[in-house]
Design an enzyme around this catalytic site. Structure first.
Site, mmCIF file in Angstrom:
data_model
loop_
_atom_site.group_PDB
_atom_site.id
_atom_site.type_symbol
_atom_site.label_atom_id
_atom_site.label_comp_id
_atom_site.label_asym_id
_atom_site.label_seq_id
_atom_site.Cartn_x
_atom_site.Cartn_y
_atom_site.Cartn_z
ATOM 1 N N ASP A 192 0.886 -1.167 0.000
ATOM 2 C CA ASP A 192 0.000 0.000 0.000
ATOM 3 C C ASP A 192 0.930 1.224 0.000
ATOM 4 O O ASP A 192 2.135 1.092 0.260
ATOM 5 C CB ASP A 192 -0.853 -0.068 1.283
ATOM 6 C CG ASP A 192 -1.704 1.159 1.487
ATOM 7 O OD1 ASP A 192 -2.435 1.527 0.559
ATOM 8 O OD2 ASP A 192 -1.627 1.759 2.581
ATOM 9 N N LEU A 193 0.397 2.410 -0.293
ATOM 10 C CA LEU A 193 1.271 3.592 -0.378
ATOM 11 C C LEU A 193 1.197 4.455 0.889
ATOM 12 O O LEU A 193 2.130 4.479 1.698
ATOM 13 C CB LEU A 193 0.894 4.416 -1.625
ATOM 14 C CG LEU A 193 1.716 5.667 -1.875
ATOM 15 C CD1 LEU A 193 3.185 5.355 -2.127
ATOM 16 C CD2 LEU A 193 1.156 6.417 -3.103
ATOM 17 N N ASP A 194 0.059 5.129 1.050
ATOM 18 C CA ASP A 194 -0.079 6.036 2.189
ATOM 19 C C ASP A 194 -0.104 5.242 3.493
ATOM 20 O O ASP A 194 -0.936 4.360 3.671
ATOM 21 C CB ASP A 194 -1.371 6.854 2.035
ATOM 22 C CG ASP A 194 -1.645 7.738 3.240
ATOM 23 O OD1 ASP A 194 -0.688 8.161 3.906
ATOM 24 O OD2 ASP A 194 -2.830 7.991 3.518
ATOM 25 N N THR A 205 1.522 10.271 3.613
ATOM 26 C CA THR A 205 0.853 11.371 2.899
ATOM 27 C C THR A 205 -0.425 11.794 3.615
ATOM 28 O O THR A 205 -1.019 12.813 3.254
ATOM 29 C CB THR A 205 0.538 10.967 1.436
ATOM 30 O OG1 THR A 205 0.224 9.580 1.399
ATOM 31 C CG2 THR A 205 1.731 11.215 0.537
ATOM 32 N N LYS A 245 -8.339 7.418 5.943
ATOM 33 C CA LYS A 245 -7.173 6.638 5.517
ATOM 34 C C LYS A 245 -7.600 5.412 4.702
ATOM 35 O O LYS A 245 -8.446 4.632 5.147
ATOM 36 C CB LYS A 245 -6.335 6.215 6.731
ATOM 37 C CG LYS A 245 -5.605 7.404 7.340
ATOM 38 C CD LYS A 245 -4.627 6.978 8.419
ATOM 39 C CE LYS A 245 -3.890 8.197 8.933
ATOM 40 N NZ LYS A 245 -3.046 7.896 10.079
ATOM 41 N N SER A 280 -2.683 0.716 -4.255
ATOM 42 C CA SER A 280 -3.104 1.905 -3.494
ATOM 43 C C SER A 280 -4.428 2.459 -4.011
ATOM 44 O O SER A 280 -4.749 2.320 -5.188
ATOM 45 C CB SER A 280 -2.017 2.977 -3.631
ATOM 46 O OG SER A 280 -2.492 4.246 -3.273
ATOM 47 N N ALA A 281 -5.174 3.123 -3.124
ATOM 48 C CA ALA A 281 -6.427 3.779 -3.527
ATOM 49 C C ALA A 281 -6.163 5.123 -4.185
ATOM 50 O O ALA A 281 -7.057 5.723 -4.776
ATOM 51 C CB ALA A 281 -7.311 3.980 -2.295
ATOM 52 N N LYS A 334 -11.128 -0.977 -1.420
ATOM 53 C CA LYS A 334 -10.875 -1.878 -0.299
ATOM 54 C C LYS A 334 -12.021 -1.675 0.696
ATOM 55 O O LYS A 334 -12.450 -0.538 0.844
ATOM 56 C CB LYS A 334 -9.546 -1.530 0.389
ATOM 57 C CG LYS A 334 -8.312 -1.584 -0.511
ATOM 58 C CD LYS A 334 -7.123 -0.894 0.151
ATOM 59 C CE LYS A 334 -5.961 -0.762 -0.800
ATOM 60 N NZ LYS A 334 -4.842 0.030 -0.279
ATOM 61 N N GLU A 380 0.015 -3.404 4.593
ATOM 62 C CA GLU A 380 -1.123 -2.465 4.648
ATOM 63 C C GLU A 380 -1.259 -1.807 6.021
ATOM 64 O O GLU A 380 -1.005 -2.447 7.034
ATOM 65 C CB GLU A 380 -2.418 -3.272 4.412
ATOM 66 C CG GLU A 380 -3.137 -2.991 3.153
ATOM 67 C CD GLU A 380 -3.759 -1.601 3.011
ATOM 68 O OE1 GLU A 380 -4.050 -1.235 1.867
ATOM 69 O OE2 GLU A 380 -3.946 -0.866 4.033
ATOM 70 N N ASP A 381 -1.684 -0.545 6.011
ATOM 71 C CA ASP A 381 -1.894 0.140 7.289
ATOM 72 C C ASP A 381 -3.373 0.311 7.623
ATOM 73 O O ASP A 381 -3.688 0.796 8.707
ATOM 74 C CB ASP A 381 -1.213 1.522 7.288
ATOM 75 C CG ASP A 381 -1.944 2.512 6.397
ATOM 76 O OD1 ASP A 381 -2.268 2.131 5.242
ATOM 77 O OD2 ASP A 381 -2.208 3.627 6.840
HETATM 78 P P1 B16 Z 1 -6.017 10.493 -3.884
HETATM 79 P P2 B16 Z 1 -3.532 4.396 0.153
HETATM 80 C C1 B16 Z 1 -5.202 6.505 0.071
HETATM 81 O O1 B16 Z 1 -3.922 5.952 -0.114
HETATM 82 C C2 B16 Z 1 -5.204 7.421 1.281
HETATM 83 O O2 B16 Z 1 -4.941 6.671 2.473
HETATM 84 C C3 B16 Z 1 -6.547 8.072 1.423
HETATM 85 O O3 B16 Z 1 -6.574 8.938 2.540
HETATM 86 C C4 B16 Z 1 -6.866 8.843 0.127
HETATM 87 O O4 B16 Z 1 -8.156 9.439 0.194
HETATM 88 C C5 B16 Z 1 -6.792 7.873 -1.052
HETATM 89 O O5 B16 Z 1 -5.505 7.278 -1.096
HETATM 90 C C6 B16 Z 1 -7.066 8.569 -2.377
HETATM 91 O O6 B16 Z 1 -6.026 9.463 -2.660
HETATM 92 O O7 B16 Z 1 -6.860 11.658 -3.511
HETATM 93 O O8 B16 Z 1 -4.542 10.827 -4.018
HETATM 94 O O9 B16 Z 1 -6.549 9.760 -5.094
HETATM 95 O O10 B16 Z 1 -3.430 4.225 1.631
HETATM 96 O O11 B16 Z 1 -4.577 3.503 -0.497
HETATM 97 O O12 B16 Z 1 -2.191 4.296 -0.531
HETATM 98 MG MG MG Z 2 -2.755 3.192 3.429
#
Ligand code: B16
Ligand code: MG
Length: 218
Positions: free
Chosen positions: A10-12, A18, A46, A115-116, A146, A170-171
């Site tokens: 996962d990223l964030d 972030t 998140k 990642s989302a 997810k 994953e967090d």
């Molecule tokens: P964006 P992850 C997610 O990242 C974030 O945790 C979440 O807070 C954010 O709304 C989502 O990405 C979408 O991000 O606005 O950059 O498309 O944890 O899935 O890596």
């Molecule tokens: Mg995350």
């Protein structure tokens, strides 16, 4: 047990933090809408998509928006968020993430991003990690968020590895559930109390020894 060949990150919250930039941008937008938005509220965003994040903020303030205003606010938030992202560098990679990526790369395993975020590629480039990834699956590639396993299943398919031979870092609780549903090995990064459904939990990558990774792989 199958030898582990695919490692999905996962990223964030796993590679970089972030969430703090998402918070700053959402907080400004909430203020403009006269909605009280705290760091505790930010926890709910998140791992959640951008659209769902704005819906949650509006629910907090008991507000509704026209479709046009909703879409404009999404653009405004993202523009502010990207101002922060464009100032990021390698120093923002979370501790021992690079060490883990190098370890897996040297052994020839597939490294995947799941990642989302629709900004995932831009963030990985900004912190100079994009070349480590054999496949990237992000918010532009999925139709189901997810805890649906879609993001991880697409990732495994892209590198030609069976789900059972994949490990997910994953967090978020939803991400751990997605990994478990896909039949992958789930590793929670964060608190044991929050991520209790994961197969293993570590506070961060500094706690994960080479010995653990070697045992996991076999
Ligand atoms: P964006 P992850 C997610 O990242 C974030 O945790 C979440 O807070 C954010 O709304 C989502 O990405 C979408 O991000 O606005 O950059 O498309 O944890 O899935 O890596
Ligand atoms: Mg995350």
């Amino acid at each position: 047990m199958k030898e582990k060949k695919g490692f999905i990150f996962d990223l964030d919250g796993v590679i970089v933090d972030t969430a703090k930039y998402h918070f700053l941008a959402w907080k400004n937008l909430a203020e403009e809408l006269d909605i009280n938005f705290t760091e505790k509220d930010n926890e709910r965003l998140k791992g959640v998509s951008r659209v769902r994040s704005l819906e949650i903020i509006l629910e907090l303030g008991n507000k509704t928006l026209s479709k046009e205003d909703f879409d404009n606010y999404l653009v405004q938030k993202n523009e502010e968020y990207l101002d922060y992202i464009d100032k990021m560098d390698e120093n923002e990679i979370l501790p021992d993430v690079l060490k883990t990526l190098k370890f897996l790369k040297e052994k020839g395993y597939h490294i995947v991003l799941g990642s989302a975020s629709k900004n995932a590629r831009r963030i990985l480039k900004q912190v100079n990690l994009i070349d480590y990834f054999d496949a990237i699956v992000d918010g532009n590639d999925v139709s189901k968020a997810k805890p649906d396993p879609e993001v991880f299943v697409i990732g495994a398919t892209k590198v030609g590895v069976e789900n059972e031979a994949c490990v997910v870092f994953e967090d978020s609780v939803a991400g751990i559930q997605a990994s478990n549903t896909a039949g992958m090995t789930s590793i929670g990064i964060g608190s044991k109390t929050v991520l209790g459904e994961a197969d293993y939990v570590f506070a961060d990558f500094t706690e994960m020894s080479d010995e653990f990774l070697n045992k996991l792989i076999k």
